[in-house]
Write a protein that holds these residues in place. Sequence first.
Motif, PDB file in Angstrom:
ATOM      1  N   TRP A 144      -4.660  12.886   6.087  1.00 37.51           N
ATOM      2  CA  TRP A 144      -5.354  12.652   4.812  1.00 37.51           C
ATOM      3  C   TRP A 144      -4.350  12.758   3.682  1.00 37.51           C
ATOM      4  CZ3 TRP A 144      -5.621  15.023   0.157  1.00 37.51           C
ATOM      5  CH2 TRP A 144      -6.525  14.471  -0.766  1.00 37.51           C
ATOM      6  N   ASP A 148     -12.788  13.257  -3.018  1.00 42.50           N
ATOM      7  CA  ASP A 148     -13.343  13.139  -1.665  1.00 42.50           C
ATOM      8  C   ASP A 148     -14.288  14.311  -1.371  1.00 42.50           C
ATOM      9  OD1 ASP A 148     -11.500  11.071  -1.435  1.00 42.50           O
ATOM     10  OD2 ASP A 148     -10.889  11.623   0.579  1.00 42.50           O
ATOM     11  N   SER A 150      -3.168   8.057  12.163  1.00 37.79           N
ATOM     12  CA  SER A 150      -4.272   7.349  11.510  1.00 37.79           C
ATOM     13  C   SER A 150      -4.267   7.687  10.027  1.00 37.79           C
ATOM     14  CB  SER A 150      -5.592   7.784  12.154  1.00 37.79           C
ATOM     15  OG  SER A 150      -6.689   7.225  11.462  1.00 37.79           O
ATOM     16  N   GLY A 178      -6.121   6.361   5.960  1.00 36.96           N
ATOM     17  CA  GLY A 178      -6.824   5.423   5.084  1.00 36.96           C
ATOM     18  C   GLY A 178      -8.284   5.720   4.900  1.00 36.96           C
ATOM     19  N   GLU A 179      -8.943   6.132   5.969  1.00 31.84           N
ATOM     20  CA  GLU A 179     -10.351   6.494   5.905  1.00 31.84           C
ATOM     21  C   GLU A 179     -10.563   7.566   6.969  1.00 31.84           C
ATOM     22  OE1 GLU A 179     -13.450   3.758   4.238  1.00 31.84           O
ATOM     23  OE2 GLU A 179     -12.810   2.642   5.997  1.00 31.84           O
ATOM     24  N   ASP A 190      -4.399  12.628  12.366  1.00 31.64           N
ATOM     25  CA  ASP A 190      -5.239  12.014  11.336  1.00 31.64           C
ATOM     26  C   ASP A 190      -4.764  12.568   9.998  1.00 31.64           C
ATOM     27  OD1 ASP A 190      -7.221  11.098   9.669  1.00 31.64           O
ATOM     28  OD2 ASP A 190      -8.793  12.393  10.489  1.00 31.64           O
ATOM     29  N   LEU A 223     -13.134  15.229   6.536  1.00 34.88           N
ATOM     30  CA  LEU A 223     -13.275  14.412   5.332  1.00 34.88           C
ATOM     31  C   LEU A 223     -14.525  13.551   5.444  1.00 34.88           C
ATOM     32  CD1 LEU A 223     -11.216  14.688   3.101  1.00 34.88           C
ATOM     33  CD2 LEU A 223     -10.185  15.247   5.286  1.00 34.88           C
ATOM     34  N   GLN A 267      -3.300  10.442  -0.389  1.00 31.38           N
ATOM     35  CA  GLN A 267      -3.678   9.420  -1.365  1.00 31.38           C
ATOM     36  C   GLN A 267      -2.427   8.838  -2.024  1.00 31.38           C
ATOM     37  OE1 GLN A 267      -5.840  12.323  -3.929  1.00 31.38           O
ATOM     38  NE2 GLN A 267      -7.644  11.095  -3.474  1.00 31.38           N
ATOM     39  N   THR A 268      -2.607   7.699  -2.687  1.00 27.03           N
ATOM     40  CA  THR A 268      -1.528   7.150  -3.506  1.00 27.03           C
ATOM     41  C   THR A 268      -1.000   8.266  -4.418  1.00 27.03           C
ATOM     42  OG1 THR A 268      -2.713   5.043  -3.537  1.00 27.03           O
ATOM     43  CG2 THR A 268      -0.945   5.319  -5.150  1.00 27.03           C
ATOM     44  N   LYS A 307      -9.803  -0.127   3.540  1.00 28.23           N
ATOM     45  CA  LYS A 307     -10.982   0.628   3.111  1.00 28.23           C
ATOM     46  C   LYS A 307     -12.117  -0.339   2.832  1.00 28.23           C
ATOM     47  CE  LYS A 307      -8.205   3.860   0.602  1.00 28.23           C
ATOM     48  NZ  LYS A 307      -7.415   4.325   1.731  1.00 28.23           N
ATOM     49  N   TRP A 353       0.886  -1.172   0.000  1.00 27.96           N
ATOM     50  CA  TRP A 353       0.000   0.000   0.000  1.00 27.96           C
ATOM     51  C   TRP A 353       0.922   1.219   0.000  1.00 27.96           C
ATOM     52  CZ3 TRP A 353      -2.772   1.700   5.134  1.00 27.96           C
ATOM     53  CH2 TRP A 353      -3.662   2.758   4.880  1.00 27.96           C
ATOM     54  N   VAL A 354       0.473   2.328  -0.529  1.00 29.66           N
ATOM     55  CA  VAL A 354       1.340   3.501  -0.612  1.00 29.66           C
ATOM     56  C   VAL A 354       1.861   3.909   0.764  1.00 29.66           C
ATOM     57  CG1 VAL A 354      -0.478   5.257  -0.441  1.00 29.66           C
ATOM     58  CG2 VAL A 354       1.619   5.747  -1.745  1.00 29.66           C
ATOM     59  N   THR A 355       1.063   3.675   1.801  1.00 32.29           N
ATOM     60  CA  THR A 355       1.490   4.017   3.158  1.00 32.29           C
ATOM     61  C   THR A 355       2.777   3.278   3.520  1.00 32.29           C
ATOM     62  OG1 THR A 355      -0.772   4.485   3.762  1.00 32.29           O
ATOM     63  CG2 THR A 355       0.727   4.023   5.573  1.00 32.29           C
ATOM     64  N   SER A 401      -5.773  -1.660   2.182  1.00 30.97           N
ATOM     65  CA  SER A 401      -5.510  -0.526   3.053  1.00 30.97           C
ATOM     66  C   SER A 401      -6.622  -0.367   4.079  1.00 30.97           C
ATOM     67  CB  SER A 401      -5.359   0.750   2.233  1.00 30.97           C
ATOM     68  OG  SER A 401      -6.518   0.989   1.484  1.00 30.97           O
ATOM     69  N   ARG A 428     -15.375   9.190  -0.087  1.00 30.84           N
ATOM     70  CA  ARG A 428     -15.348   9.407  -1.532  1.00 30.84           C
ATOM     71  C   ARG A 428     -16.669  10.020  -1.982  1.00 30.84           C
ATOM     72  NH1 ARG A 428     -10.695   9.616  -3.388  1.00 30.84           N
ATOM     73  NH2 ARG A 428     -11.521   9.125  -5.445  1.00 30.84           N
TER      74      ARG A 428
HETATM   75  C1  6R9 Z   1      -2.979   6.961   2.015  1.00 37.42           C
HETATM   76  C2  6R9 Z   1      -4.126   6.306   1.348  1.00 37.42           C
HETATM   77  C3  6R9 Z   1      -6.827   7.471  -0.701  1.00 37.42           C
HETATM   78  C4  6R9 Z   1      -8.228   7.738  -0.185  1.00 37.42           C
HETATM   79  C5  6R9 Z   1      -8.559   9.197  -0.065  1.00 37.42           C
HETATM   80  C6  6R9 Z   1      -9.633   9.176   0.999  1.00 37.42           C
HETATM   81  C7  6R9 Z   1      -9.174   8.082   1.937  1.00 37.42           C
HETATM   82  C8  6R9 Z   1      -7.044   8.392   3.278  1.00 37.42           C
HETATM   83  C9  6R9 Z   1      -7.780   9.566   4.958  1.00 37.42           C
HETATM   84  C10 6R9 Z   1      -8.855   9.334   4.061  1.00 37.42           C
HETATM   85  C11 6R9 Z   1     -10.259  10.551   5.420  1.00 37.42           C
HETATM   86  C12 6R9 Z   1      -8.046  10.321   6.133  1.00 37.42           C
HETATM   87  N1  6R9 Z   1      -8.366   8.607   3.052  1.00 37.42           N
HETATM   88  N2  6R9 Z   1      -6.682   8.972   4.435  1.00 37.42           N
HETATM   89  N3  6R9 Z   1     -10.083   9.828   4.303  1.00 37.42           N
HETATM   90  N4  6R9 Z   1      -9.301  10.800   6.311  1.00 37.42           N
HETATM   91  N5  6R9 Z   1      -7.096  10.570   7.060  1.00 37.42           N
HETATM   92  O1  6R9 Z   1      -5.060   5.857   1.996  1.00 37.42           O
HETATM   93  O2  6R9 Z   1      -4.073   6.225  -0.016  1.00 37.42           O
HETATM   94  O3  6R9 Z   1      -5.166   4.031  -0.663  1.00 37.42           O
HETATM   95  O4  6R9 Z   1      -4.760   5.897  -2.354  1.00 37.42           O
HETATM   96  O5  6R9 Z   1      -6.533   6.086  -0.628  1.00 37.42           O
HETATM   97  O6  6R9 Z   1      -8.359   7.228   1.133  1.00 37.42           O
HETATM   98  O7  6R9 Z   1     -10.851   8.803   0.462  1.00 37.42           O
HETATM   99  O8  6R9 Z   1      -9.014   9.710  -1.300  1.00 37.42           O
HETATM  100  P1  6R9 Z   1      -5.102   5.498  -0.969  1.00 37.42           P
END
Ligand code: 6R9
Length: 661
Positions: free
Chosen positions: A423, A510, A395, A397-398, A421, A522, A425-426, A623, A319-321, A621, A525
């Motif tokens: 936020w 998002d 934290s 991923g979501e 927390d 957030l 993305q890949t 989700k 996962w990108v993380t 990840s 999606r």
């Molecule tokens: C790093 C990662 C990206 C999507 C992103 C969003 C959700 C990730 C979040 C979050 C709310 C957070 N997302 N972190 N939503 N609060 N702290 O997860 O990358 O797998 O590409 O997903 O994940 O919806 O658009 P990736």
Amino acid sequence: MTDTASAGAAPEGGALSNLLHETRRFDPPAELAANANVTADAYQRAADDRLAFWADAAERLTWTKKWDQVLDWSNAPFAKWYVGGKLNAAYNAVDRHVEAGNGDKVAFHWEGEPGDTRTITYADLQKMVSQAANALIELGVQTGDRVAIYMPMIPETVVAMLACARLGAPHTVVFGGFSASALRDRIQDCDARIVITVDGQYRRGSQAALKPAVDEAVAECPDVRNVLVVRRTGQDVAWTDKDLWWHDVVDRQSTTHTPESFDAEHPLYVMYTSGTTGKPKGILHTTGGYLTHVAYTHWAVFDIKPETDVFWTAADIGWVTGHSYIVYAPLINGATSVMYEGTPDTPHQGRWWEIIDKYKVTILYTAPTTIRMFMKWGAEVPARYDLSTLRILGSVGEPINPEAYVWYRHNIGHDRTPVVDTWWQTETGGHMISPLPGVTAGKPGSAMTAIPGVSADVVDDAGQSVGNGQGGYLVLTEPWPGMLRTIWGDDQRYVDTYWSRFPGYYFAGDGAKKDEDGDLWLLGRVDDVMNVSGHRLSTTEIESALVSHEKVAEAAVVGASDETTGQAVVAFVILRGAVPKEEAQGAELVKELRNHVAHEISPIAKPRSIMVVPDLPKTRSGKIMRRLLRDVAEHRTMGDVTTLQDSSVMDLISAGLDSAK
Ligand code: 6R9
């Protein structure tokens, strides 16, 4: 991820704002604030001169040639960062620390699932990476060639990635839980010539073979020349004439290798991320900007002190993380990390806390879904271990539900640790919106504000910035160093997916709200937004309301088509460990939960049906794959399940639904 730039609707602010009723605030601990790497003035400095700020951040790396220009945006949205600069990613992650006299410092405390351990210093890593790079050269890998890596969480995975980076051969790591067909599609899409894998991995106490999936995939990839196989479990594997044992080829190589410098914009890796439909997108990251972004954010958001911290990103490298915060950032910053191969409940539910206790972990980074799983198992499990070394919790991923945030902070952080927390993305490469642990007074459920050097906003359908208290679409209004450069082999899809919905802005896909202070919440999606009798509801808000009920550990909400209301709210819930079985199956509980949502949000948000399930379908990840739950809720045949972490979950849910009819 949404694929079409026009998809979905954002929830409106004001109408339903359960999350915004959250009033708890957590100030940074005084001692942490006094010693923090980053203080509040960073925001101002970055706002005054964003490019000068990112030029400063790039000084965290060692360049063999300095850049001439920080950003070339003349061909937007195709960015070039640190134009003219040259560097080697692996040298930055490994060699320079050895040269600086830190060769004996531990890079990884690795813990295998069966209990075997390995301690890998920076000097060890330098030798291992050099040998692997020499082996790849022997196998004909040249700068620019792609190498696919399909591996579990073992040190050789990191070594393989860094060996590729050292040669300027972009890697594409495919999550070890993915199927043969998912692997085949990715190998073919980026035309990888070498695949690196293992015989098998340990999963929940047993050996799970990985090599058969590679054999199946490679049978349809005639251009793959060789498969390099690390022996992890020792189980029997079928052998083809393309296969080579890692220990046969790598172990006999020289332990030195002189790294070459590459252009700042040289491709570092391709990471595939799924679209809601269609083929996965190969997100391309390049070298100088990506490494600057991850190194800076790791230092700023986790306040990393490489001399004293023990850092643990408990995520998968696939996962990108894992790429950014297990491999590249911690190594660039010369930190000591923990890396764990297995599942959190093997051989017992306290495994993570035992690891934290053993290695004296100071910073833990994980996903909300895992936190909710721990909530389900009960607070008495972590209470048995010494977690007093922890100072920051992360934290990703979501959206993190306020209840999960507070549980995490209280039961794991003992009310001493800020929760960041993050936020991102890949596509963004590294953190974009996050509290800073020494600066921000955290609000449970809010990712707060864009980090210094990043510009985020929430806009309405017309692309206008919304006011405080309003909701809309999250956009990024300025380019940033870690941004994706394109979708591999498909520039047009890059432009269409991210840059067409709101001209000039990056559309993240998002939904988000600004609260009265302008802080960001957030909402999931935009394709997860429901429309019930004309009211736009966010899945995140209803899920958070359900999770705030004492009996619920985890919830997933979807919109199912409904003749009268257009869409109806359908919820799937996992209960906390303590709820007796008879009660868990009863109509009383469902009624109680429906009323709870009505009370917390509004009667409009009351789920039409609530199903108690043992598990939820999740990606690598963590989700929740709501698309599949929508299929169940609308009695459709299930869509593609190849990116599920555990595909048997859907059978369990469907079976439960049938028996409940
Ligand atoms: C790093 C990662 C990206 C999507 C992103 C969003 C959700 C990730 C979040 C979050 C709310 C957070 N997302 N972190 N939503 N609060 N702290 O997860 O990358 O797998 O590409 O997903 O994940 O919806 O658009 P990736």
